[in-house]
Design a protein around this motif. Sequence first.
Motif, PDB file in Angstrom:
ATOM      1  N   UNK A  50       0.871  -1.154  -0.078  1.00 30.57           N
ATOM      2  CA  UNK A  50       0.072   0.041  -0.076  1.00 30.57           C
ATOM      3  C   UNK A  50       0.852   1.319  -0.020  1.00 30.57           C
ATOM      4  N   UNK A  51       0.705   2.039  -0.794  1.00 32.01           N
ATOM      5  CA  UNK A  51       1.158   3.291  -0.944  1.00 32.01           C
ATOM      6  C   UNK A  51       1.413   4.051   0.337  1.00 32.01           C
ATOM      7  N   UNK A  52       2.442   4.727   0.639  1.00 30.45           N
ATOM      8  CA  UNK A  52       2.364   5.822   1.916  1.00 30.45           C
ATOM      9  C   UNK A  52       3.654   5.824   2.095  1.00 30.45           C
ATOM     10  N   UNK A  53       3.912   7.014   2.829  1.00 29.27           N
ATOM     11  CA  UNK A  53       5.052   7.177   3.266  1.00 29.27           C
ATOM     12  C   UNK A  53       5.441   6.970   4.628  1.00 29.27           C
ATOM     13  N   UNK A  54       6.722   6.641   4.994  1.00 31.07           N
ATOM     14  CA  UNK A  54       6.652   6.483   6.550  1.00 31.07           C
ATOM     15  C   UNK A  54       6.736   7.822   7.239  1.00 31.07           C
ATOM     16  N   UNK A  90       4.527   7.493  23.015  1.00 31.79           N
ATOM     17  CA  UNK A  90       5.693   6.754  22.519  1.00 31.79           C
ATOM     18  C   UNK A  90       5.203   6.795  20.765  1.00 31.79           C
ATOM     19  N   UNK A  91       6.018   7.035  20.251  1.00 29.03           N
ATOM     20  CA  UNK A  91       6.060   7.278  18.675  1.00 29.03           C
ATOM     21  C   UNK A  91       7.133   6.119  18.011  1.00 29.03           C
ATOM     22  N   UNK A  92       6.631   5.802  16.562  1.00 28.77           N
ATOM     23  CA  UNK A  92       7.597   5.028  15.827  1.00 28.77           C
ATOM     24  C   UNK A  92       7.294   5.498  14.325  1.00 28.77           C
ATOM     25  N   UNK A  93       8.442   5.495  13.543  1.00 31.36           N
ATOM     26  CA  UNK A  93       8.442   5.804  12.156  1.00 31.36           C
ATOM     27  C   UNK A  93       8.009   4.722  11.435  1.00 31.36           C
ATOM     28  N   UNK A  94       6.850   4.569  10.615  1.00 32.86           N
ATOM     29  CA  UNK A  94       6.370   3.367   9.956  1.00 32.86           C
ATOM     30  C   UNK A  94       5.486   3.865   8.629  1.00 32.86           C
TER      31      UNK A  94
END
Length: 196
Positions: A50-54, A90-94
């Motif tokens: 699926x298209x999408x940026x982190x 709490x964050x994460x880059x995905x």
Amino acid sequence: NPLSTMSATLEMLEMKNTPRELLDRLRPLESQILRIGRIVQDIQAFTRPSAGERRSIFVEDLLRETRDLFRLHEKSRNVTLDVPTVDSRLRMTVIYDQIVQVLLNLLLNAADSCREEGRIRMSLEKDDRDVRIAVRDNGSGMTEDVRQHLFSPFFTTKEPGKGTGLGLFVSEAIVRAHGGRIEVSSSLGEGSTFTV
């Protein structure tokens, strides 16, 4: 498109005065068309994720959406799901949709392996480098031989027509593309744990 045409043709036959005997012979085609559709979707998810940026997302939102999607599925009816309380900062880059897809697949597989009074527990650990999300079930577990083949395309322990054998293959590819890995521990009769 070809599958849609086949499905529409079957629907038209059901609406017309088609002899019952012929309809009974055609009915198995409907489930097979759906099965082919699932296989194609799984292959598309792997070859064209699926298209999408982190982007930076809240882990709390990720777990909540995965839980809510799981609860909509009929497989969740006889299963208790425990989701951890997470630090709201709490964050994460995905790529958000892809990681939801991975976690949802793990939950659905866990539900498949559970018997009556199934229990699935998600947990989260974080250190300076990694976020680890685990999905544990109290299901039937698996042999070492099965564990060795889990991420092979088209490998499945489910009954014919119940699974494509692509869910874990696709999930592992998504996680690897994010720079992560999926670890598995399992004992026959004691359940399994999948950790992303």
